[in-house]
Design an enzyme around this catalytic site. Structure first.
Site, mmCIF file in Angstrom:
data_model
loop_
_atom_site.group_PDB
_atom_site.id
_atom_site.type_symbol
_atom_site.label_atom_id
_atom_site.label_comp_id
_atom_site.label_asym_id
_atom_site.label_seq_id
_atom_site.Cartn_x
_atom_site.Cartn_y
_atom_site.Cartn_z
ATOM 1 N N SER A 28 0.859 -1.193 0.000
ATOM 2 C CA SER A 28 0.000 0.000 0.000
ATOM 3 C C SER A 28 0.890 1.238 0.000
ATOM 4 O O SER A 28 2.050 1.166 0.431
ATOM 5 C CB SER A 28 -0.862 0.006 1.262
ATOM 6 O OG SER A 28 -1.552 1.229 1.404
ATOM 7 N N TYR A 70 -2.243 -0.774 10.198
ATOM 8 C CA TYR A 70 -2.202 -1.034 8.754
ATOM 9 C C TYR A 70 -0.863 -0.546 8.169
ATOM 10 O O TYR A 70 -0.199 -1.274 7.423
ATOM 11 C CB TYR A 70 -3.386 -0.325 8.092
ATOM 12 C CG TYR A 70 -3.576 -0.622 6.625
ATOM 13 C CD1 TYR A 70 -4.115 -1.832 6.203
ATOM 14 C CD2 TYR A 70 -3.247 0.327 5.645
ATOM 15 C CE1 TYR A 70 -4.310 -2.097 4.858
ATOM 16 C CE2 TYR A 70 -3.440 0.070 4.309
ATOM 17 C CZ TYR A 70 -3.972 -1.147 3.915
ATOM 18 O OH TYR A 70 -4.166 -1.412 2.573
HETATM 19 P P1 NAD Z 1 -11.268 -6.521 -0.246
HETATM 20 O O1 NAD Z 1 -11.811 -6.379 1.139
HETATM 21 O O2 NAD Z 1 -12.183 -6.471 -1.394
HETATM 22 O O3 NAD Z 1 -10.407 -7.857 -0.362
HETATM 23 C C1 NAD Z 1 -9.701 -8.400 0.701
HETATM 24 C C2 NAD Z 1 -9.569 -9.889 0.462
HETATM 25 O O4 NAD Z 1 -8.774 -10.429 1.533
HETATM 26 C C3 NAD Z 1 -10.914 -10.627 0.476
HETATM 27 O O5 NAD Z 1 -10.930 -11.551 -0.586
HETATM 28 C C4 NAD Z 1 -10.896 -11.361 1.806
HETATM 29 O O6 NAD Z 1 -11.617 -12.581 1.773
HETATM 30 C C5 NAD Z 1 -9.399 -11.622 1.983
HETATM 31 N N1 NAD Z 1 -9.081 -11.897 3.391
HETATM 32 C C6 NAD Z 1 -9.118 -11.034 4.435
HETATM 33 N N2 NAD Z 1 -8.825 -11.684 5.579
HETATM 34 C C7 NAD Z 1 -8.591 -12.987 5.238
HETATM 35 C C8 NAD Z 1 -8.260 -14.156 5.970
HETATM 36 N N3 NAD Z 1 -8.102 -14.144 7.297
HETATM 37 N N4 NAD Z 1 -8.098 -15.315 5.282
HETATM 38 C C9 NAD Z 1 -8.261 -15.353 3.948
HETATM 39 N N5 NAD Z 1 -8.580 -14.280 3.189
HETATM 40 C C10 NAD Z 1 -8.752 -13.110 3.845
HETATM 41 O O7 NAD Z 1 -10.184 -5.372 -0.360
HETATM 42 P P2 NAD Z 1 -9.166 -4.935 -1.528
HETATM 43 O O8 NAD Z 1 -9.149 -3.471 -1.495
HETATM 44 O O9 NAD Z 1 -9.379 -5.667 -2.788
HETATM 45 O O10 NAD Z 1 -7.795 -5.418 -0.840
HETATM 46 C C11 NAD Z 1 -6.832 -6.224 -1.484
HETATM 47 C C12 NAD Z 1 -5.441 -5.788 -1.033
HETATM 48 O O11 NAD Z 1 -5.198 -4.458 -1.510
HETATM 49 C C13 NAD Z 1 -5.279 -5.726 0.490
HETATM 50 O O12 NAD Z 1 -4.028 -6.260 0.851
HETATM 51 C C14 NAD Z 1 -5.323 -4.246 0.779
HETATM 52 O O13 NAD Z 1 -4.640 -3.899 1.961
HETATM 53 C C15 NAD Z 1 -4.664 -3.682 -0.463
HETATM 54 N N6 NAD Z 1 -4.927 -2.262 -0.725
HETATM 55 C C16 NAD Z 1 -6.194 -1.823 -0.980
HETATM 56 C C17 NAD Z 1 -6.411 -0.463 -1.223
HETATM 57 C C18 NAD Z 1 -7.794 0.096 -1.518
HETATM 58 O O14 NAD Z 1 -7.938 1.330 -1.575
HETATM 59 N N7 NAD Z 1 -8.812 -0.716 -1.705
HETATM 60 C C19 NAD Z 1 -5.334 0.426 -1.203
HETATM 61 C C20 NAD Z 1 -4.060 -0.064 -0.931
HETATM 62 C C21 NAD Z 1 -3.870 -1.416 -0.710
#
Ligand code: NAD
Length: 254
Positions: A141, A154
């Site tokens: 991130s 985070y």
């Molecule tokens: P999201 O909530 O849609 O996806 C998160 C995924 O992680 C889901 O599929 C969930 O089932 C899985 N997950 C969470 N805890 C788990 C566990 N204990 N066991 C198995 N699976 C688990 O969110 P997203 O935004 O698609 O996030 C994906 C990645 O991107 C993450 O690492 C997040 O930190 C990172 N990210 C997101 C953003 C944003 O703005 N959305 C920005 C920077 C980084």
């Protein structure tokens, strides 16, 4: 079809960036092992991949469990015969300062965002080393590169992922394994909705506020991250390892 014959594991493939990444790899011919916590949503992603004409399987479980991570890797090699690419994408967020963060929130953040990256990477590296090739991409991130208010756990977890990425890249370059991180800013996924909820923000207003914080004034799409992951996993990035690849609309440029 640049990944035809390649096998990819995507964690957190049931929604957001993970689901978009799975679709992008399927579009390039890769075989997929998809994992997350929600069987129904995993099945949807799997069906989309199969509709694109590639083999795809799901294994539902908790990525915080090292035994599950090992089982996932064994299931992948048993089903597809090899393992070429790992995308460590699963993540959670708690929007708190340190004094507000509970022990459970801290532990969950570290367990999903950091421990699971270690467990999965260790399990696949033990297979990739004898192969003499492999790719790992960690979804970190912008909050792993600069501090962001009210995201203390985070930021700590994602900062650790960025440095774990660099350390692993150095250790395994001569094994033929490239390891990179992507660092998104604000992406339109269920996690972003969760951030709005945690901050008592109405979704549209929240989008405007978060977009205005990056120079390109955008909330990006999951596909914007998936496209960067596809690039880093491809031979076009053959000289790139150990990088924290910013996908942040210039958020960290100044
Ligand atoms: P999201 O909530 O849609 O996806 C998160 C995924 O992680 C889901 O599929 C969930 O089932 C899985 N997950 C969470 N805890 C788990 C566990 N204990 N066991 C198995 N699976 C688990 O969110 P997203 O935004 O698609 O996030 C994906 C990645 O991107 C993450 O690492 C997040 O930190 C990172 N990210 C997101 C953003 C944003 O703005 N959305 C920005 C920077 C980084």
């Amino acid at each position: 079809m640049i990944f035809q014959g390649k096998t990819v594991i995507v964690t957190g493939a049931t929604s957001g960036i993970g689901a978009a990444t799975a679709s992008a790899f399927a579009g390039e011919g890769a075989r997929l092992m998809l994992t997350g916590r929600n069987a129904e949503r995993a099945e949807l992603t799997r069906k989309k991949a199969e509709a694109a004409g590639v083999g795809a399987a799901t294994l539902i479980g908790d990525i915080r469990d090292p035994d599950f991570c090992e089982r996932l890797v064994v299931a992948t090699t048993e089903r597809f015969g090899r393992l070429d690419i790992l995308v460590n994408n699963a993540g959670v967020i708690h929007c708190e300062t340190v004094d507000e963060t509970t022990d459970d929130q801290w532990r969950e953040t570290m367990a999903v965002n950091l421990d699971a990256v270690f467990f999965m990477s260790r399990a696949v590296l033990r297979r990739m080393k004898p192969q003499g090739e492999g790719i790992i991409i960690n979804v970190a991130s912008d909050a792993g590169v600069v501090g962001v208010p009210k995201m203390a756990a985070y930021c700590a977890s994602k900062g650790a992922v960025v440095l774990l990425t660099k350390a692993m890249a150095l250790d395994h370059a001569r094994d033929g394994i490239r390891i990179n991180a992507v660092c998104p800013n604000v992406i339109d996924t269920p996690m972003l909705d969760d951030v709005f909820r945690q901050n008592d923000m109405e979704a549209e207003a929240g989008r405007r506020v978060f977009a205005s914080e990056n120079p390109l004034d955008m909330v990006a799409a999951p596909k914007d991250v998936a496209d960067a992951i596809i690039y880093l996993a491809s031979d076009k990035a053959r000289f790139i390892t150990g990088t924290a690849f910013m996908i942040d609309g210039g958020f960290t440029a100044g």
